[in-house]
Design an enzyme around this catalytic site. Structure first.
Site, PDB file in Angstrom:
ATOM      1  N   LYS A   1       0.855  -1.199   0.000  1.00  0.00           N
ATOM      2  CA  LYS A   1       0.000   0.000   0.000  1.00  0.00           C
ATOM      3  C   LYS A   1       0.878   1.231   0.000  1.00  0.00           C
ATOM      4  O   LYS A   1       1.867   1.314   0.749  1.00  0.00           O
ATOM      5  CB  LYS A   1      -0.869  -0.035   1.241  1.00  0.00           C
ATOM      6  CG  LYS A   1      -1.587   1.249   1.560  1.00  0.00           C
ATOM      7  CD  LYS A   1      -2.680   0.960   2.551  1.00  0.00           C
ATOM      8  CE  LYS A   1      -2.834   2.054   3.553  1.00  0.00           C
ATOM      9  NZ  LYS A   1      -3.917   1.787   4.489  1.00  0.00           N
TER      10      LYS A   1
HETATM   11  C1  R5P Z   1      -2.777   4.481   8.628  1.00  0.00           C
HETATM   12  O1  R5P Z   1      -1.774   4.336   9.228  1.00  0.00           O
HETATM   13  C2  R5P Z   1      -3.620   3.377   8.335  1.00  0.00           C
HETATM   14  O2  R5P Z   1      -2.849   2.295   7.932  1.00  0.00           O
HETATM   15  C3  R5P Z   1      -4.708   3.623   7.338  1.00  0.00           C
HETATM   16  O3  R5P Z   1      -5.259   2.393   7.080  1.00  0.00           O
HETATM   17  C4  R5P Z   1      -4.280   4.235   6.038  1.00  0.00           C
HETATM   18  O4  R5P Z   1      -3.656   5.463   6.243  1.00  0.00           O
HETATM   19  C5  R5P Z   1      -5.447   4.382   5.056  1.00  0.00           C
HETATM   20  O5  R5P Z   1      -6.374   5.233   5.507  1.00  0.00           O
HETATM   21  P1  R5P Z   1      -6.606   6.670   4.860  1.00  0.00           P
HETATM   22  O6  R5P Z   1      -7.284   6.425   3.547  1.00  0.00           O
HETATM   23  O7  R5P Z   1      -7.470   7.377   5.841  1.00  0.00           O
HETATM   24  O8  R5P Z   1      -5.281   7.314   4.661  1.00  0.00           O
END
Ligand code: R5P
Length: 290
Positions: free
Chosen positions: A203
């Site tokens: 990711k």
């Molecule tokens: C953050 O540390 C988390 O892993 C979240 O899952 C990630 O940032 C994704 O969430 P967002 O779309 O709010 O950035």
């Protein structure tokens, strides 16, 4: 005892018809074992090859994030619409109905809170507990360039070893320190390191310039985080651009659960990711449903 008198000698054996020996739809995943592939196929829809992950794990380091104060009230209604729910085991056990269908991606690293140095994480879940929770994947934060870079990479490699033992894929989440530049050069470095060290998918964040170079040189699927809340059309445009430039889906949190209409937004994101909707088509859908 089974009666063998009626057996027909030749027809059902289909002699001369080679057994199907298909490949696997997901980038870089053709040589994994059956269980690993099956879990990946629960995360990535085999029809589109993509995933809409709903990320609600923010509490693991920042407590009751806006929109996640009551996961039982704000997130449970969204669960049936997501391909995958990414969260902590605490949130899963206490607030998510076990009859839920989406694949569970379990937050497997943690330690420091927002009050401390975030890269100083440890592995936070035992593989046995992940199996007990029927996790489809484990998620670990990797801080390339961060103060505890090596430790976070060691967390990744240990989880890859444990996951490989039991057929559980590992999602490496590239975490960028506040002081670091978020550009394609950094994300090429971070995502490639994660993939080379065994992550089954990665990711990262979308960047406006050169994102296609990030996806092209990463040998496993990439999903993008949503990041901070944007206007809905902007978030849908970002998702469209990321998919068009090689992303295999989104792992989106705040842009869904902080939207004025989270159900409508999640459906609109699905339209982009799975149905190839344009940003304006998806936004139209959002407006119709909100
Ligand atoms: C953050 O540390 C988390 O892993 C979240 O899952 C990630 O940032 C994704 O969430 P967002 O779309 O709010 O950035």
């Amino acid at each position: 005892m089974a009666d063998t008198d009626g057996e027909r000698e030749s027809k059902e054996f289909h002699v001369g018809v080679p057994q199907a020996s298909d490949g696997f739809f997901l980038k870089g995943s053709a040589h994994y074992d059956w269980g690993m592939k099956n879990r990946l196929a629960r995360i990535f829809d085999p029809a589109s090859g993509r995933t809409v992950m709903l990320a609600v794990d923010h509490g693991y380091f920042q407590g009751p994030t806006t929109g996640l104060e009551r996961i039982d009230l704000s997130i449970v209604p969204l669960v049936p619409l997501a391909d995958t729910l990414m969260l902590t085991r605490g949130a899963l056990r206490t607030m998510i109905p076990p009859a839920s269908r989406p694949a569970i991606v379990l937050r497997a690293s943690g330690g420091p809170s927002v009050l401390k140095e975030l890269s100083n994480e440890e592995i936070a879940v035992d593989i046995e507990d992940a199996l007990r929770l029927n996790a489809a994947a484990l998620a670990v934060q990797v801080f390339v360039g961060g103060e505890h870079e090596t430790k976070s990479i060691h967390n990744l490699t240990r989880l890859v070893d444990a996951g490989t033992r039991y057929g559980v894929p590992v999602l490496a989440v590239t975490a960028v320190g506040k002081e670091m530049v978020r550009d394609a050069k950094y994300f090429r470095l971070a995502t490639r390191i994660c993939a080379e060290l065994g992550a089954h998918y990665v990711k990262t964040y979308y960047v406006a310039i050169g994102f296609d170079t990030v996806t092209s040189c990463c040998p496993v699927p990439i999903v993008i985080a949503g990041g901070k809340k944007l206007p809905e059309l902007d978030a849908l445009t970002m998702a469209r651009n990321a998919i068009d430039q090689g992303a295999s889906g989104v792992d989106m949190g705040r842009n869904i659960f902080q939207s004025a209409a989270p159900v409508a937004m999640l459906r609109a994101v699905r339209a982009v990711v799975h149905d190839n909707a344009t940003p304006s088509e998806a936004y139209e859908l959002y407006q119709k449903l909100e």
